[in-house]
Motif scaffolding. Structure first.
Motif: not given
Length: 420
Positions: A54-61
């Motif tokens: 659903a999002g970028t790797p940074a958002q997932a983190g």
């Protein structure tokens, strides 16, 4: 011939203690705990998968770390709640909330594509509930079995954790492959739901009237202060909590982010890292099985201290393993020693603490393990980037070894025994 009634009464009261692994009451608790832990494993896999999609790797983190904040901030208060309301009631309520939240997000994902916000909200709910769930889970074993069986129960609990880590991820992956993140969240909710009726059927030992008064003797803040004072003034609990803290601080960094960087540095690849992690899991499982079978080890405080010391040496040696095979063997030794010392420290914590304060005592030790120790992971990663794995693993091993030094140098802790 007349029979002395006092003798008859005494004889009737002599009931042999049933081993924990043969006690249906303990087995119901173990089934509930295992189902909840497997559900947790499926939940974390579903959350990471859904967040990445659903999002970028940074958002997932960021989503994956949202739960850590309320857990760290509210953990001590959660210990007060566990002591006031009783650990079984708190665990049942916590599992009910986590089940409902996971199923709600599963339904939302099945019907719509809402983005990251429900995932972040779910992580926030799980983190908040964990703040009361973790102290209550730690306090519950002492209320479902006798003190003499607590080491065995700690071993059984360790086996449940190992089982959940082995089974949960494949189950979650299968659910994602079959029906996407919605199916995985639904499976996690159903697994957690299994624990609720089992826990309802578990019988617990009630606290004496004086202990119940100690568990809820004033305001929440006063109860927290009294609990912290109980730890600080206790000859065994104070050094034991310090030993646990130092052991965890030196252990978490190398065995999480450090191991990944070590495998990359040595060119072992993902498969090599997987074998090393498997070695650690086998060692930890063997330690849990040993305690489950034996039930009690003599000289518990001394054995825990030496296990921490030897485990710290193995952690330092892991960075200098020349081959994957040697690293696997070393990791197996780390898992065996860490599993043994962790189970013994947990059993000593539960037997040394006054039952009225057990939720608060568990909250303090859990805060160290779940709130402070993870902070060492980014520090370890940065340090390895600057100096390499060898020096950082050695420093971590030294910190971990200090926990063993504390356990062996404080006479009350070194001489601590588990009840028969």
């Amino acid at each position: 011939m007349s029979v002395n009634p006092a003798i008859t009464t005494t004889a009737e009261r002599v009931v042999p203690v049933r081993p924990a692994h043969r006690d249906p009451n303990v087995l119901r608790w173990l089934g509930a705990y295992t189902a909840s832990m497997v559900g947790d494993s499926v939940y974390y896999l579903a959350l990471s998968w859904a967040a990445v999609q659903a999002g970028t790797p940074a958002q997932a983190g960021l989503v994956m770390t949202v739960s850590a904040v309320p857990r760290a901030l509210l953990m001590l208060g959660g210990g007060v709640v566990a002591d006031r309301l009783g650990p079984r009631r708190v665990v049942i309520g916590s599992d009910a909330v986590r089940c409902a939240a996971a199923l709600a997000v599963a339904a939302l994902l099945a019907l719509t594509s809402p983005g990251l916000w429900p995932l972040a909200l779910l992580a926030l709910v799980f983190g908040t509930v964990d703040a009361v769930f973790v102290p209550a889970v730690g306090a519950l074993p002492a209320r479902v079995t006798s003190h003499g069986q607590l080491a065995r129960v700690q071993g059984m609990r360790g086996l449940a954790i190992r089982f959940a880590s082995v089974v949960g991820a494949p189950l979650g992956g299968l659910a994602v492959a079959t029906g996407g993140a919605a199916a995985a969240f639904g499976l996690a909710g159903l697994l957690i739901a299994v624990s609720v009726p089992l826990l309802v059927s578990v019988r617990i030992r009630e606290l004496p009237a004086d202990d119940r008064a100690s568990a809820s003797g004033g305001t929440a803040w006063r109860d927290l202060v009294v609990g912290l004072r109980h730890i600080r003034r206790h000859r065994v609990l104070a050094p034991l909590v310090l030993a646990i803290a130092l052991g965890d601080l030196g252990f978490v960094g190398p065995l999480n982010v450090g191991l990944t960087l070590l495998a990359d540095e040595r060119g072992w690849g993902a498969s090599g890292m997987g074998w090393v992690l498997a070695g650690f899991g086998v060692g930890a499982g063997a330690a849990s099985l040993l305690l489950t079978v034996r039930g009690r080890l003599p000289h518990a405080g001394q054995v825990a201290g030496w296990s921490i010391m030897a485990g710290s040496l193995a952690i330092g040696a892991l960075a200098y393993a020349p081959t994957v095979a040697v690293a696997v063997g070393t990791a197996l030794l780390v898992g065996l020693l860490a599993g043994l010392s962790g189970a013994l420290c947990g059993a000593l914590l539960q037997t040394q603490a006054d039952p009225a304060y057990l939720g608060r005592v568990t909250a303090v030790s859990s805060l160290v393990s779940l709130g402070l120790s993870p902070l060492s992971m980014p520090v370890s990663a940065t340090a390895i980037g600057a100096w390499g794995c060898g020096p950082v693993f050695l420093v971590s091993a030294a910190v971990c070894g200090l926990g063993g030094v504390v356990a062996l140098c404080v006479p009350a802790l070194r001489r601590a025994e588990l009840p028969r």
